[in-house]
Scaffold this motif. Structure first.
Motif, PDB file in Angstrom:
ATOM      1  N   ASP A 191       0.925  -1.413   0.065  1.00 17.44           N
ATOM      2  CA  ASP A 191      -0.145  -0.125  -0.023  1.00 17.44           C
ATOM      3  C   ASP A 191       0.813   1.214   0.049  1.00 17.44           C
ATOM      4  O   ASP A 191       0.546   2.250  -0.741  1.00 17.44           O
ATOM      5  CB  ASP A 191      -0.933  -0.012   1.139  1.00 17.44           C
ATOM      6  CG  ASP A 191      -1.872  -1.073   0.976  1.00 17.44           C
ATOM      7  OD1 ASP A 191      -2.360  -1.500  -0.063  1.00 17.44           O
ATOM      8  OD2 ASP A 191      -2.587  -1.639   2.280  1.00 17.44           O
ATOM      9  N   TRP A 251       2.535   2.012  -3.420  1.00 15.91           N
ATOM     10  CA  TRP A 251       1.453   2.539  -4.806  1.00 15.91           C
ATOM     11  C   TRP A 251       1.173   4.043  -4.323  1.00 15.91           C
ATOM     12  O   TRP A 251       0.769   4.650  -5.293  1.00 15.91           O
ATOM     13  CB  TRP A 251       0.330   1.878  -4.938  1.00 15.91           C
ATOM     14  CG  TRP A 251       0.491   0.477  -5.282  1.00 15.91           C
ATOM     15  CD1 TRP A 251       0.196  -0.688  -4.707  1.00 15.91           C
ATOM     16  CD2 TRP A 251       1.018   0.094  -6.568  1.00 15.91           C
ATOM     17  NE1 TRP A 251       0.547  -1.679  -5.491  1.00 15.91           N
ATOM     18  CE2 TRP A 251       0.988  -1.355  -6.743  1.00 15.91           C
ATOM     19  CE3 TRP A 251       1.165   0.944  -7.621  1.00 15.91           C
ATOM     20  CZ2 TRP A 251       1.466  -2.201  -7.837  1.00 15.91           C
ATOM     21  CZ3 TRP A 251       1.667   0.172  -8.622  1.00 15.91           C
ATOM     22  CH2 TRP A 251       1.759  -1.215  -8.918  1.00 15.91           C
ATOM     23  N   THR A 252       1.585   4.509  -3.181  1.00 13.15           N
ATOM     24  CA  THR A 252       1.485   6.044  -2.683  1.00 13.15           C
ATOM     25  C   THR A 252       2.587   6.526  -3.345  1.00 13.15           C
ATOM     26  O   THR A 252       2.507   8.072  -3.188  1.00 13.15           O
ATOM     27  CB  THR A 252       0.980   6.251  -1.460  1.00 13.15           C
ATOM     28  OG1 THR A 252       2.205   5.772  -0.560  1.00 13.15           O
ATOM     29  CG2 THR A 252      -0.030   5.367  -0.804  1.00 13.15           C
TER      30      THR A 252
END
Length: 264
Positions: free
Chosen positions: A2, A5-6
């Protein structure tokens, strides 16, 4: 994952691929000889051109400790300008910038200097643009602190001391490429009265999620992607960008009209 992907999309992709390809190569799992830039194999009509070498040459670090150090410099300065630089206020702008400086590096380092890998040159291009945007910002280079405007020269000096003159000269092409981009997109149009021919096509903007009226969150605020309006006349007229960038994030939760202080 997570968190991954930021991260800024272009820099995270190049950095992740560079770590993966270099680790596999130096670990003996793949042969890096098939991934380095070799001009006769790329520009040939006697066999199928090995065009992938143009791209994979940007994914190979130097050996040993440099497997970590080279991607660190690449990500440190690449992610900073991809997030924060006002040069890249529209979706896809940083991608086009990377394509431009990469093409210049291939032409200078690959064709003229016969260099085999380009990642150090790309890192220096990012560092030069970072230094241009933040000349007085303090940076740490190992145990030394100094203004960011000296950063590209510190990186070049380190390469010269550790690897010698030829690798340093090949890395220098990254600085030349980044300065050429700055000249063509900022200096010449602003001070020379010329036209900026380097722009981000609409299809590239859509690749990076640009839609009319969308809000692009960035490290320094947000960008509103406009709906565009035509400029000029004739079939070659380009839609003008109507995006705008704020200096801080919108803390009020919307972009609607405000109210006068003291009103109900």
């Amino acid at each position: 994952m997570d968190v991954f992907w930021t991260l800024p999309p272009v820099t995270r992709t190049i950095t992740a691929l560079a770590v993966s390809v270099s680790a596999l190569g130096y670990g003996g799992i793949i042969s890096l000889s098939q991934y380095v830039f070799y001009s006769p194999a790329v520009f040939t009509i006697k066999a199928v051109p090995q065009a992938w070498r143009i791209f994979t040459a940007f994914l190979i670090t130097k050996p040993k400790f440099a497997i970590l150090l080279d991607p660190y410099f690449l990500y440190q300065y690449g992610s900073s300008i991809e997030r924060e630089s006002t040069r890249f206020s529209q979706p896809g702008d940083f991608f086009v910038y990377t394509l431009f400086v990469g093409s210049v590096i291939v032409g200078l380092a690959g064709r003229l200097l016969n260099a085999y890998t380009f990642l150090p040159a790309l890192s220096l291009a990012y560092a030069y643009t970072f230094a241009q945007d933040n000349p007085s910002r303090q940076v740490s280079f190992f145990i030394v602190n100094f203004d960011a405007k000296y950063l590209p020269f510190a990186l070049l000096f380190m390469t010269f001391i550790i690897d010698g003159g030829e690798p340093a000269l090949a890395q220098l092409t990254g600085l030349v490429a980044a300065h050429l981009y700055d000249f063509l997109t900022r200096i010449w149009p602003t001070f020379g009265g010329g036209k900026n021919y380097i722009f981000t096509p609409q299809i590239v903007k859509r690749w990076f999620g640009a839609t009319a009226g969308s809000v692009q969150n960035r490290g320094y605020g947000h960008v509103v992607q406009g709906r565009g309006r035509a400029t000029g006349t004739g079939a070659g007229a380009e839609p003008a960008s109507a995006g705008r960038s704020t200096g801080v994030s919108n803390a009020w939760g919307g972009l609607g009209p405000g109210r006068r202080l003291g009103s109900d």
